[in-house]
Design an enzyme around this catalytic site. Structure first.
Site, PDB file in Angstrom:
ATOM      1  N   LYS A 126      14.970  29.793  32.572  1.00  5.39           N
ATOM      2  CA  LYS A 126      15.316  30.949  32.353  1.00  5.39           C
ATOM      3  C   LYS A 126      16.232  31.085  31.079  1.00  5.39           C
ATOM      4  O   LYS A 126      16.648  30.193  30.833  1.00  5.39           O
ATOM      5  CB  LYS A 126      16.212  31.573  33.688  1.00  5.39           C
ATOM      6  CG  LYS A 126      17.497  30.765  33.913  1.00  5.39           C
ATOM      7  CD  LYS A 126      18.064  31.266  35.307  1.00  5.39           C
ATOM      8  CE  LYS A 126      19.314  30.679  35.635  1.00  5.39           C
ATOM      9  NZ  LYS A 126      19.995  30.838  36.737  1.00  5.39           N
ATOM     10  N   MET A 180      32.342  36.969  11.492  1.00  2.00           N
ATOM     11  CA  MET A 180      30.982  37.337  11.904  1.00  2.00           C
ATOM     12  C   MET A 180      30.167  36.014  11.401  1.00  2.00           C
ATOM     13  O   MET A 180      29.236  35.716  12.071  1.00  2.00           O
ATOM     14  CB  MET A 180      30.624  38.545  11.364  1.00  2.00           C
ATOM     15  CG  MET A 180      29.149  38.878  11.701  1.00  2.00           C
ATOM     16  SD  MET A 180      28.532  40.661  10.968  1.00  2.00           S
ATOM     17  CE  MET A 180      29.485  41.593  11.971  1.00  2.00           C
ATOM     18  N   TYR A 193      41.797  36.623   9.261  1.00  5.00           N
ATOM     19  CA  TYR A 193      41.900  38.063   9.600  1.00  5.00           C
ATOM     20  C   TYR A 193      43.188  38.020  10.219  1.00  5.00           C
ATOM     21  O   TYR A 193      43.346  37.080  11.251  1.00  5.00           O
ATOM     22  CB  TYR A 193      40.791  38.841  10.444  1.00  5.00           C
ATOM     23  CG  TYR A 193      39.694  39.185   9.650  1.00  5.00           C
ATOM     24  CD1 TYR A 193      39.727  40.280   8.725  1.00  5.00           C
ATOM     25  CD2 TYR A 193      38.350  38.552   9.677  1.00  5.00           C
ATOM     26  CE1 TYR A 193      38.542  40.857   8.054  1.00  5.00           C
ATOM     27  CE2 TYR A 193      36.969  39.089   9.063  1.00  5.00           C
ATOM     28  CZ  TYR A 193      37.252  39.938   8.136  1.00  5.00           C
ATOM     29  OH  TYR A 193      36.367  40.377   7.284  1.00  5.00           O
ATOM     30  N   ARG A 211      25.814  36.219  47.484  1.00  2.78           N
ATOM     31  CA  ARG A 211      25.223  36.961  46.321  1.00  2.78           C
ATOM     32  C   ARG A 211      23.821  37.518  46.342  1.00  2.78           C
ATOM     33  O   ARG A 211      23.733  38.805  46.488  1.00  2.78           O
ATOM     34  CB  ARG A 211      25.224  36.049  44.994  1.00  2.78           C
ATOM     35  CG  ARG A 211      24.812  36.421  43.827  1.00  2.78           C
ATOM     36  CD  ARG A 211      25.079  35.531  42.582  1.00  2.78           C
ATOM     37  NE  ARG A 211      24.068  34.796  42.824  1.00  2.78           N
ATOM     38  CZ  ARG A 211      23.831  33.425  41.819  1.00  2.78           C
ATOM     39  NH1 ARG A 211      24.750  33.385  40.893  1.00  2.78           N
ATOM     40  NH2 ARG A 211      23.086  32.467  42.044  1.00  2.78           N
TER      41      ARG A 211
END
EC number: 5.1.1.1
Length: 358
Positions: free
Chosen positions: A34, A302, A254, A130
């Site tokens: 998955k 980023m 930053y 769950r």
């Protein structure tokens, strides 16, 4: 010089599966692929291991159909079952197996017209709380499934441990005993051991096991996978794109959140949160450059991260950087960040290049 690249080793993948077979030699194996095979590339992983496993486990019908479209013919199990009755004809036609864990799914199976019966695994809630039917409902579900013309006669049974990585907890033993009692004399295949169960609870190796993260050479605990004989399948690399002299007392990045206490050299590495590398990590998170560990300093951008290379470093632009892999276990990186190894692998974005080797 390369940007962020995930290097995927087929030899490591095959080695890990062989190790898993050795730990559970009498069990059949559902390989969990998955989430794009935990970020490793589902087509590559499935085609590489198809001869070593007995089936595949996915979370979404789209993932199952992708495998079928790539020529995978082994059984495929929907671990969460189907989300809509509209999925059932597709499941039947493509020979996909499904978990059933609630009344709505059972009723859909009864009421939908299908071209052929479907293989069903009944999910039992043994304590994860769950998904799954309650222990006192198992008999009723089994009786109704066996009466349903859309369900193959031999029903499978599945559950999930919630604390298999907690070796000092009795809860896993309690869950296993509940599962064994609930499935006693049912006659169908049973599966409860995922990665933690495979490594730590041999009594849970029943007819089937379903390795997930250990297949990719990553430990389900903080303990590095090498201690279990596993080899990381993914090595995440990038490159130094700048090496800059930096004065004591000057900030980096930053917000100026990190200030150097002495003269040093700052390395800039081409990876950032745009590639899926987490933004909110502490300074000091390790990376591996030229045979040594160096700390990340300042905020993740980023497209870039910055590291303290030390004043006397000889590192140069173009040098390879390892974010995690055999040289720097992903478990170590994840623990420093306060997150799970699973998150690191599955959050990599399509911007990260992929290289398949071996």
């Amino acid at each position: 010089m390369k940007p962020a690249t995930a290097k995927i080793s087929s030899l490591a993948l095959k080695h890990n599966l062989e190790l898993i077979h050795q730990k559970a030699p009498d069990s059949k194996m559902i390989a969990i692929v998955k989430a794009n095979a935990y970020g490793h590339g589902v087509e590559f992983v499935a085609s590489t291991v198809e001869e070593q496993v007995d089936g595949f486990g996915v979370a979404r019908i789209e993932e199952a159909l992708t495998l079928r479209s790539k020529g995978i013919i082994k059984p495929i199990l929907l671990l969460e079952g189907f989300f809509s009755a509209k999925d059932l004809p597709v499941i039947a036609v493509n020979n996909i197996q499904t978990v059933v864990h609630n009344r709505e799914q059972l009723e859909a199976l009864k009421q939908t017209k299908l071209p052929n019966p479907i293989k069903v695994w009944l999910k039992i809630d043994t304590g994860m709380h769950r998904l799954g039917v309650a222990l006192d409902e198992v008999e009723d579900y089994v009786e109704e499934l066996k009466k349903c013309a859309n369900v193959e006669p031999l029903i499978g049974y599945v559950s999930h441990f919630s604390r298999a990585d907690e070796l000092d907890s009795d809860y896993t033993r309690i869950q296993l005993n509940r599962f064994l009692q609930a499935t006693e004399d049912k006659g169908g295949p049973r599966c409860i051991a995922a990665s933690g169960g495979i490594l730590f609870w041999p009594d849970s190796h029943l007819e089937w096991i379903r390795p997930g993260i250990i297949m990719y050479g990553v430990s389900p605990t903080d303990t590095p996978s090498s201690e279990f004989g596993l080899i990381p399948v993914m090595t995440l690399t990038s490159s130094l794109i700048a090496v800059r002299r930096h004065k004591a007392g000057e900030p980096v990045g930053y917000g100026g959140t990190w200030i150097s206490k002495k003269d040093t050299k700052i390395g800039v590495i081409a990876i950032g949160y745009g590639d899926g590398y987490p933004r909110n990590i502490p300074s000091g998170t390790p990376v591996y450059i030229n045979g040594r560990i160096v700390p990340i300093v300042g905020r993740v951008s980023m497209d870039m991260i910055t590291v303290d290379l030390g004043e006397d470093c000889t590192d140069k632009v173009g040098d390879e950087v390892i974010l995690w892999g055999k040289e720097l276990p992903i478990e170590t990186v994840a623990k420093h960040m306060g997150i799970l190894s699973y998150e690191l692998m599955t959050k990599l974005t399509p911007r990260v290049l992929t290289e398949y080797a071996d």
